[in-house]
Design a protein around this motif. Structure first.
Motif, PDB file in Angstrom:
ATOM      1  N   LYS A 158       0.834  -1.205   0.000  1.00  0.00           N
ATOM      2  CA  LYS A 158       0.000   0.000   0.000  1.00  0.00           C
ATOM      3  C   LYS A 158       0.867   1.253   0.000  1.00  0.00           C
ATOM      4  N   ARG A 159       1.931   1.247   0.794  1.00  0.00           N
ATOM      5  CA  ARG A 159       2.813   2.407   0.820  1.00  0.00           C
ATOM      6  C   ARG A 159       3.488   2.621  -0.537  1.00  0.00           C
ATOM      7  N   PHE A 160       3.960   1.513  -1.158  1.00  0.00           N
ATOM      8  CA  PHE A 160       4.659   1.609  -2.439  1.00  0.00           C
ATOM      9  C   PHE A 160       3.739   2.143  -3.530  1.00  0.00           C
ATOM     10  N   TYR A 161       2.611   1.485  -3.745  1.00  0.00           N
ATOM     11  CA  TYR A 161       1.735   1.864  -4.853  1.00  0.00           C
ATOM     12  C   TYR A 161       0.961   3.144  -4.546  1.00  0.00           C
ATOM     13  N   GLY A 162       0.740   3.412  -3.265  1.00  0.00           N
ATOM     14  CA  GLY A 162       0.085   4.656  -2.914  1.00  0.00           C
ATOM     15  C   GLY A 162       0.916   5.857  -3.327  1.00  0.00           C
ATOM     16  N   GLU A 163       2.227   5.775  -3.105  1.00  0.00           N
ATOM     17  CA  GLU A 163       3.094   6.885  -3.495  1.00  0.00           C
ATOM     18  C   GLU A 163       3.424   6.844  -4.978  1.00  0.00           C
ATOM     19  N   LEU A 164       3.592   5.644  -5.541  1.00  0.00           N
ATOM     20  CA  LEU A 164       3.980   5.538  -6.951  1.00  0.00           C
ATOM     21  C   LEU A 164       2.876   6.026  -7.878  1.00  0.00           C
ATOM     22  N   GLY A 208       9.915   4.776  -8.184  1.00  0.00           N
ATOM     23  CA  GLY A 208       9.913   3.353  -7.857  1.00  0.00           C
ATOM     24  C   GLY A 208      11.201   2.919  -7.181  1.00  0.00           C
ATOM     25  N   VAL A 209      12.322   3.396  -7.681  1.00  0.00           N
ATOM     26  CA  VAL A 209      13.614   3.075  -7.070  1.00  0.00           C
ATOM     27  C   VAL A 209      13.714   3.698  -5.680  1.00  0.00           C
ATOM     28  N   HIS A 210      13.284   4.932  -5.555  1.00  0.00           N
ATOM     29  CA  HIS A 210      13.312   5.630  -4.262  1.00  0.00           C
ATOM     30  C   HIS A 210      12.495   4.873  -3.212  1.00  0.00           C
ATOM     31  N   LEU A 211      11.422   4.210  -3.666  1.00  0.00           N
ATOM     32  CA  LEU A 211      10.536   3.486  -2.757  1.00  0.00           C
ATOM     33  C   LEU A 211      11.014   2.072  -2.458  1.00  0.00           C
ATOM     34  N   GLY A 212      12.161   1.695  -3.011  1.00  0.00           N
ATOM     35  CA  GLY A 212      12.705   0.368  -2.738  1.00  0.00           C
ATOM     36  C   GLY A 212      12.506  -0.635  -3.845  1.00  0.00           C
ATOM     37  N   GLY A 213      11.921  -0.215  -4.963  1.00  0.00           N
ATOM     38  CA  GLY A 213      11.787  -1.095  -6.114  1.00  0.00           C
ATOM     39  C   GLY A 213      13.018  -1.010  -6.988  1.00  0.00           C
ATOM     40  N   ARG A 214      12.934  -1.590  -8.173  1.00  0.00           N
ATOM     41  CA  ARG A 214      14.058  -1.495  -9.102  1.00  0.00           C
ATOM     42  C   ARG A 214      13.548  -1.445 -10.526  1.00  0.00           C
ATOM     43  N   VAL A 215      14.380  -0.922 -11.408  1.00  0.00           N
ATOM     44  CA  VAL A 215      14.049  -0.807 -12.827  1.00  0.00           C
ATOM     45  C   VAL A 215      14.805  -1.885 -13.582  1.00  0.00           C
ATOM     46  N   SER A 216      14.083  -2.775 -14.252  1.00  0.00           N
ATOM     47  CA  SER A 216      14.748  -3.829 -15.024  1.00  0.00           C
ATOM     48  C   SER A 216      14.896  -3.452 -16.486  1.00  0.00           C
ATOM     49  N   VAL A 217      14.021  -2.607 -17.015  1.00  0.00           N
ATOM     50  CA  VAL A 217      14.175  -2.040 -18.358  1.00  0.00           C
ATOM     51  C   VAL A 217      14.015  -0.535 -18.215  1.00  0.00           C
ATOM     52  N   PRO A 218      15.106   0.236 -18.333  1.00  0.00           N
ATOM     53  CA  PRO A 218      15.042   1.686 -18.130  1.00  0.00           C
ATOM     54  C   PRO A 218      14.117   2.362 -19.141  1.00  0.00           C
ATOM     55  N   PRO A 219      13.639   3.556 -18.833  1.00  0.00           N
ATOM     56  CA  PRO A 219      12.741   4.277 -19.737  1.00  0.00           C
ATOM     57  C   PRO A 219      13.338   4.451 -21.126  1.00  0.00           C
ATOM     58  N   PHE A 220      12.512   4.245 -22.136  1.00  0.00           N
ATOM     59  CA  PHE A 220      12.931   4.477 -23.511  1.00  0.00           C
ATOM     60  C   PHE A 220      11.709   4.804 -24.352  1.00  0.00           C
ATOM     61  N   ASP A 221      11.949   5.464 -25.488  1.00  0.00           N
ATOM     62  CA  ASP A 221      10.860   5.912 -26.349  1.00  0.00           C
ATOM     63  C   ASP A 221      10.434   4.811 -27.305  1.00  0.00           C
ATOM     64  N   VAL A 256      -9.312   0.586  -9.676  1.00  0.00           N
ATOM     65  CA  VAL A 256      -8.361   0.278 -10.743  1.00  0.00           C
ATOM     66  C   VAL A 256      -7.626  -1.040 -10.547  1.00  0.00           C
ATOM     67  N   ALA A 257      -7.556  -1.563  -9.325  1.00  0.00           N
ATOM     68  CA  ALA A 257      -6.769  -2.769  -9.055  1.00  0.00           C
ATOM     69  C   ALA A 257      -7.045  -3.224  -7.632  1.00  0.00           C
ATOM     70  N   ALA A 258      -6.377  -4.286  -7.220  1.00  0.00           N
ATOM     71  CA  ALA A 258      -6.461  -4.736  -5.835  1.00  0.00           C
ATOM     72  C   ALA A 258      -5.116  -5.286  -5.395  1.00  0.00           C
ATOM     73  N   LEU A 259      -4.843  -5.142  -4.114  1.00  0.00           N
ATOM     74  CA  LEU A 259      -3.646  -5.700  -3.487  1.00  0.00           C
ATOM     75  C   LEU A 259      -4.098  -6.755  -2.497  1.00  0.00           C
ATOM     76  N   ALA A 260      -3.494  -7.931  -2.555  1.00  0.00           N
ATOM     77  CA  ALA A 260      -3.869  -9.023  -1.672  1.00  0.00           C
ATOM     78  C   ALA A 260      -2.668  -9.508  -0.873  1.00  0.00           C
ATOM     79  N   ALA A 261      -2.920  -9.904   0.360  1.00  0.00           N
ATOM     80  CA  ALA A 261      -1.876 -10.505   1.188  1.00  0.00           C
ATOM     81  C   ALA A 261      -1.791 -11.981   0.857  1.00  0.00           C
ATOM     82  N   LYS A 262      -0.591 -12.445   0.510  1.00  0.00           N
ATOM     83  CA  LYS A 262      -0.418 -13.865   0.189  1.00  0.00           C
ATOM     84  C   LYS A 262      -0.709 -14.719   1.423  1.00  0.00           C
ATOM     85  N   GLN A 263      -1.489 -15.765   1.221  1.00  0.00           N
ATOM     86  CA  GLN A 263      -1.810 -16.685   2.308  1.00  0.00           C
ATOM     87  C   GLN A 263      -0.877 -17.887   2.333  1.00  0.00           C
TER      88      GLN A 263
END
Length: 332
Positions: free
Chosen positions: A23-29, A293-306, A56-63
């Protein structure tokens, strides 16, 4: 309530080890806000995500910790029992038989012949996205597979998709499906088509849609299909590109009616990489979103491109779930 047309992508949700961190990650992103999701028969808990007050979506806690941390896609089914039967006939696997989720609707989960997992949703009180193809919401999906011939035939038979082959195959070669009907209202990446869902969404993220995606190894992410390859514009003849756009039955196949697509996992990637769906979210600023996303602790696997459809990137959230973002081109 207007339900989505048969075969339209109608919902996404993500399974996460730590719901509050998600929630914190996607709320800010994405600027999402959240509300408690409905309890479901299989237990668990989760939240609905809203953008501008629209679902628009849902977040679920893995059981179950053995389940992948991944985003799941759901396709609308006007008759889920018949669709499940077609999945079996076409060589797919049914993971979860149709199960009623209170008055919200009926869900099922399946895998195509290549192993990519997806969900089905037959609407009851909940239909699907209230918002899509706008910043902070879903805009595109594509499956990655090594078994393109079997997978192409599968989606044509199950959903009635009609294919337009791009890249190595050239534009204009179309497959035809027999089942399915109607337009979905979505468009190829970044073109801003509007969705058809007006009521509450299909999944609450609490064991409803999206509980079994195959996870892609984080260090080996192929570049995305139609947009990652620059197909559909000047990149349509890029050597080695093999991408098929999907258009619903009853439409003229092509970019204007496409609702998703299929790309090929090549031998350049490890054999253990599973087939999977990559889901895209529209954003106002691709570079800023990647940086956040990086600032929030995620990572970029394919950097932005046109690309011909705007500017895109592929990210993983702070718990490993993969997704793509797309900034539509500026209108002139």
């Amino acid at each position: 309530m207007a339900a989505f047309a048969h075969s339209a992508p109608c919902w996404v949700d993500v399974q996460l080890p730590d719901l509050e961190a998600g929630k914190r990650f996607y709320g800010e992103l994405f600027g999402w806000t959240f509300r408690a999701g409905e309890a479901v028969e299989r237990g668990g808990h989760g939240v609905d995500a809203l953008s501008g007050g629209k679902l628009v979506a849902a977040l679920a806690a893995k059981q179950d910790g053995r389940m992948p941390t991944a985003w799941g896609i759901y396709f609308a089914a006007d008759d889920i029992v018949a669709t499940v039967a077609r999945i079996r006939q076409a060589g797919g696997q049914v993971i979860t038989e149709p199960v009623r989720v209170g008055s919200a609707g009926v869900l099922a989960q399946a895998a195509d012949p290549g192993g990519a997992v997806f969900g089905l949703w037959q609407a009851g009180d909940r239909s699907g996205f209230q918002k899509q193809n706008e910043p902070g919401s879903f805009c595109w999906t594509e499956v990655y597979t090594r078994q393109k011939d079997r997978v192409d035939a599968f989606y044509e038979q199950v959903f009635g998709f009609r294919g337009t082959d791009l890249g190595a195959a050239g534009m204009g070669e179309s497959g035809t499906g027999e089942s399915g009907r109607g337009e979905s209202g979505t468009r190829e990446p970044g073109t801003g088509g509007s969705g058809t869902g007006e009521s509450e969404t299909a999944g609450s993220g609490t064991g409803e849609p999206g509980t079994g995606e195959s996870e892609t190894p984080e260090s080996e992410t192929p570049e995305p299909g139609p947009i990652g390859s620059g197909i559909g514009g000047s990149g349509a003849d890029v050597p080695g590109v093999d991408f098929r756009m999907w258009s619903p039955a009853g439409t003229e196949p092509g970019p204007d009616t496409a609702i998703g697509g299929r790309s090929v996992i090549t031998d350049a990637f490890p054999a253990e990489m599973p087939s999977y769906f990559l889901n895209y979210f529209a954003v106002a600023d691709c570079d800023a979103t990647a940086g956040t996303g990086v600032h929030l602790g995620g990572r970029v696997s394919v950097p932005p491109f046109d690309i011909p459809y705007g500017r895109m990137a592929v990210l993983h959230d702070n718990q490993g779930a993969e997704f793509a973002v797309l900034q539509p081109p500026v209108s002139r």
